[in-house]
Write a protein that holds these residues in place. Structure first.
Motif, PDB file in Angstrom:
ATOM      1  N   HIS A  30      31.525 -23.598 -25.121  1.00 62.93           N
ATOM      2  CA  HIS A  30      30.437 -24.536 -24.836  1.00 62.93           C
ATOM      3  C   HIS A  30      30.957 -25.766 -24.095  1.00 62.93           C
ATOM      4  CE1 HIS A  30      27.742 -22.200 -27.337  1.00 62.93           C
ATOM      5  NE2 HIS A  30      28.579 -22.308 -28.344  1.00 62.93           N
ATOM      6  N   HIS A  31      32.033 -26.340 -24.625  1.00 55.53           N
ATOM      7  CA  HIS A  31      32.605 -27.549 -24.050  1.00 55.53           C
ATOM      8  C   HIS A  31      33.084 -27.278 -22.620  1.00 55.53           C
ATOM      9  CE1 HIS A  31      34.659 -31.461 -25.598  1.00 55.53           C
ATOM     10  NE2 HIS A  31      34.224 -31.616 -24.372  1.00 55.53           N
ATOM     11  N   GLN A  32      33.739 -26.154 -22.430  1.00 56.30           N
ATOM     12  CA  GLN A  32      34.252 -25.803 -21.108  1.00 56.30           C
ATOM     13  C   GLN A  32      33.116 -25.613 -20.107  1.00 56.30           C
ATOM     14  OE1 GLN A  32      37.230 -22.765 -21.135  1.00 56.30           O
ATOM     15  NE2 GLN A  32      36.958 -22.227 -18.997  1.00 56.30           N
ATOM     16  N   ARG A  33      32.094 -24.889 -20.523  1.00 54.99           N
ATOM     17  CA  ARG A  33      30.960 -24.608 -19.631  1.00 54.99           C
ATOM     18  C   ARG A  33      30.267 -25.891 -19.185  1.00 54.99           C
ATOM     19  NH1 ARG A  33      28.621 -21.693 -22.963  1.00 54.99           N
ATOM     20  NH2 ARG A  33      27.044 -23.092 -23.797  1.00 54.99           N
ATOM     21  N   ILE A  34      30.028 -26.805 -20.119  1.00 53.42           N
ATOM     22  CA  ILE A  34      29.320 -28.044 -19.786  1.00 53.42           C
ATOM     23  C   ILE A  34      30.172 -28.935 -18.887  1.00 53.42           C
ATOM     24  CG2 ILE A  34      28.322 -30.150 -20.736  1.00 53.42           C
ATOM     25  CD1 ILE A  34      27.626 -28.480 -23.245  1.00 53.42           C
ATOM     26  N   ALA A  35      31.467 -29.035 -19.187  1.00 51.87           N
ATOM     27  CA  ALA A  35      32.348 -29.842 -18.342  1.00 51.87           C
ATOM     28  C   ALA A  35      32.339 -29.340 -16.906  1.00 51.87           C
ATOM     29  CB  ALA A  35      33.767 -29.819 -18.905  1.00 51.87           C
ATOM     30  N   GLN A  36      32.315 -28.041 -16.746  1.00 62.09           N
ATOM     31  CA  GLN A  36      32.299 -27.466 -15.396  1.00 62.09           C
ATOM     32  C   GLN A  36      30.948 -27.675 -14.716  1.00 62.09           C
ATOM     33  OE1 GLN A  36      33.631 -23.604 -16.695  1.00 62.09           O
ATOM     34  NE2 GLN A  36      35.725 -23.968 -15.996  1.00 62.09           N
ATOM     35  N   ARG A  37      29.866 -27.542 -15.460  1.00 61.97           N
ATOM     36  CA  ARG A  37      28.548 -27.777 -14.863  1.00 61.97           C
ATOM     37  C   ARG A  37      28.350 -29.235 -14.480  1.00 61.97           C
ATOM     38  NH1 ARG A  37      24.878 -23.955 -18.953  1.00 61.97           N
ATOM     39  NH2 ARG A  37      25.402 -21.965 -17.943  1.00 61.97           N
TER      40      ARG A  37
END
Length: 245
Positions: free
Chosen positions: A160-167
């Motif tokens: 979750h954290h990785q996905r949001i940081a990238q978005r």
């Protein structure tokens, strides 16, 4: 570290944190465990729902007398005994072998089945040591040093954290968890405590479970929309994607 669309403001992480805090409220206090119990939990929780993982750690504590952080009986149990308890977790067969071997290696290398002796080392050395254990990666090492009684500065980067940081354009879409953590830690204020980093992770995880999910982006209700390049692109009326909830 470069943004996907435009330069990243140096104070962006505190702003995101405050917006998520205002939107979701303060996360429930963490039940802070000893580092070995957290390591066991993290090994077993990969690709497994949180409620299942929490029940499994309770079952292991009950079965192998682990409530005081003494996991000797679990280390000495047979693979069949371990599998009997952890069967509900994903890939339980593989994890049972990794868990037993991890506990054996800790005992052999430290001389005691505890991770507290590592506390005399700097955080980077602790994490490098832990990551040599079977099945342990950057996410688990961060959890062990940040979520536990060790309470060191680290960001646990789950999916979750990785996905949001990238978005949000805070890290490259191709970055792995280690790089995403490095990119985010470069934006963390010096005065943020380990507890603040824990809270930040909890907020991002909740956001990823609620609005910014893997397969569905509810951008129309997102408190970060105006600072999110991905959300703003999706909200362009000419693309026929507006509104986004």
């Amino acid at each position: 570290m470069s943004s996907l669309f435009e330069p990243t403001p140096p104070d962006i992480l505190p702003e995101l944190h405050q917006r998520l805090l205002a939107f979701y409220g303060k996360p429930a206090p963490r039940d802070v465990w000893d580092p070995l119990t957290q390591l066991i939990y993290s090994l077993l929780s990969a690709r497994t729902k949180t409620e299942v993982s929490l029940q499994i750690i309770r079952d292991l504590r009950n079965r192998f007398d682990g409530w005081q952080g003494d996991w000797t009986r679990l280390r000495d149990a047979s693979i069949a005994e371990i599998e009997e308890v952890i069967r509900p977790v994903t890939h339980y067969e593989k994890k049972s072998h990794q868990l037993k071997e991890t506990l054996r290696q800790i005992s052999d290398r430290i001389g005691v089945l505890r991770l507290e002796p590592l506390g005399r080392y700097r955080t980077e050395k602790i994490r490098a040591w832990i990551e040599q254990l079977p099945g342990v990666g950057v996410k688990t090492s961060a959890a062990v040093v940040n979520f536990t009684t060790l309470r060191r500065r680290a960001l646990c980067i789950d999916g979750h954290h990785q996905r949001i940081a990238q978005r949000l354009g805070l890290s490259s879409p191709k970055a792995d968890a280690r790089q995403v953590e490095a990119d985010l830690m470069a934006l963390v204020p010096e005065d943020w405590t380990p507890e603040m980093l824990d809270e930040d992770h909890s907020l991002f995880k909740l956001h990823g479970q609620t609005l910014c999910t893997k397969n569905e982006l509810r951008c129309g209700r997102c408190p970060l929309l105006d600072v999110c390049p991905t959300g703003k692109q999706r909200a362009t009326p000419k693309r026929g994607l507006y509104p986004l909830d």
